[in-house]
Design an enzyme around this catalytic site. Structure first.
Site, short mmCIF file in Angstrom:
data_model
loop_
_atom_site.label_atom_id
_atom_site.label_comp_id
_atom_site.label_asym_id
_atom_site.label_seq_id
_atom_site.Cartn_x
_atom_site.Cartn_y
_atom_site.Cartn_z
N TYR A 1 0.82 -1.21 0.00
CA TYR A 1 0.00 0.00 0.00
C TYR A 1 0.85 1.26 0.00
O TYR A 1 0.64 2.17 -0.82
CB TYR A 1 -0.93 -0.02 1.21
CG TYR A 1 -1.82 1.20 1.33
CD1 TYR A 1 -2.97 1.32 0.55
CD2 TYR A 1 -1.52 2.21 2.23
CE1 TYR A 1 -3.79 2.43 0.65
CE2 TYR A 1 -2.33 3.33 2.34
CZ TYR A 1 -3.46 3.44 1.56
OH TYR A 1 -4.27 4.55 1.66
N LYS B 1 1.15 4.33 -2.92
CA LYS B 1 0.80 5.73 -2.72
C LYS B 1 1.98 6.66 -3.05
O LYS B 1 1.78 7.80 -3.48
CB LYS B 1 0.30 5.95 -1.29
CG LYS B 1 -1.03 5.28 -1.00
CD LYS B 1 -2.12 5.76 -1.96
CE LYS B 1 -3.50 5.21 -1.60
NZ LYS B 1 -4.56 5.73 -2.49
#
Length: 266
Positions: free
Chosen positions: A148, A152
């Site tokens: 994750y 990002k």
């Protein structure tokens, strides 16, 4: 941009996306609520006098079809907000398998990028527009979310690249990076004792000593999408209650009141 400008919010049926739809509608924008959960998108759209669309952002053909549908039904798009996202539990690196990695990147990077390109090229052709991508503070700091957080980071970088690519045509591309935001997904997890953070009080790690409300992120998105930010492009705006600012204080016991005095002289 006029008050009747159209904004497309992908991931708009829940959480930050839903709050963004509400804020944009309240401030006079026409809204297209886009989500994989079409039923929820339709429910929100009905309450806002908006239009709803269903899309799976991992399906590139579906993204192209979405662009055509929105333009045919509602006209030129002046702003795109991509708030869709795939999340992950905190895992050791060896436990992040290829399937999880691919899923996170398929949504957070590949899907977001294709949405940016598909809508962005129309903005270039029409001579202007604004894109706001939702990143995360984990994209700018270390975090034990090994798929994750890198996804990002990629969102922040690709947004800067597109800002430089399309700036000549008046298209601005920016990101917001929320901190711990009180969306239903997180509140439900805490309520059931399923949180993955070691601390029982994540608010204590932010300078403002609190978490973030989704509407606060939505207001930042509105600002970047609007003409109030007409000279702002290629930036990442943390909306984190000071989490990034306070991260360096952890070795000194965490964020604290300004009146506290050190027991040591360095």
């Amino acid at each position: 941009m006029s008050e009747s400008s159209l904004v497309v919010v992908v991931g708009g049926a829940h959480g930050i996306g839903a709050a963004t739809c509400q804020v944009m509608a309240e401030r006079g924008w026409r809204v297209a609520v886009v989500d994989r959960d079409l039923a929820a998108a339709e429910q929100l759209a009905t309450s806002l006098g908006a239009q709803a669309y269903g899309v799976d952002v991992t399906d590139h053909a579906a993204i192209d079809a979405l662009v055509q549908q929105v333009h045919a039904r509602q006209g030129a798009v002046r702003a795109l907000v991509v708030a869709s996202g795939a999340f992950q539990a905190v895992l050791a690196p060896q436990d992040v398998d290829a399937a999880l990695w691919d899923q996170v990147f398929a949504v957070n990077v590949h899907g977001l990028y294709r949405l940016n390109v598909a809508f962005g090229l129309h903005m270039v052709a029409q001579g202007g527009g604004s894109i706001v991508n939702v990143a995360s503070v984990t994209g700018s700091a270390g975090a034990p979310t090994h798929a994750y957080a890198p996804s990002k980071s990629a969102v922040i970088t690709l947004s800067r690249n597109l800002a430089c690519e399309w700036g000549h045509a008046g298209v601005r591309v920016n990101t917001v990076s929320p901190g711990v935001t009180l969306v239903k997904r997180i509140l439900d997890r805490w309520a059931t004792g399923g949180g993955t953070r070691a601390t029982s009080d994540p608010a204590s790690h932010a300078a403002l000593m609190r978490c973030v409300d989704p509407v606060e992120v939505a207001r930042g998105i509105y600002f970047l999408a609007s003409e109030d930010a007409s000279a702002i492009t290629g930036v990442d705006l943390p909306i984190d209650a000071g989490w990034l600012a306070a991260s360096g204080w952890e070795m000194y016991g965490g964020a604290r009141r300004a009146t506290a005095k050190s027991e040591e002289t360095v």
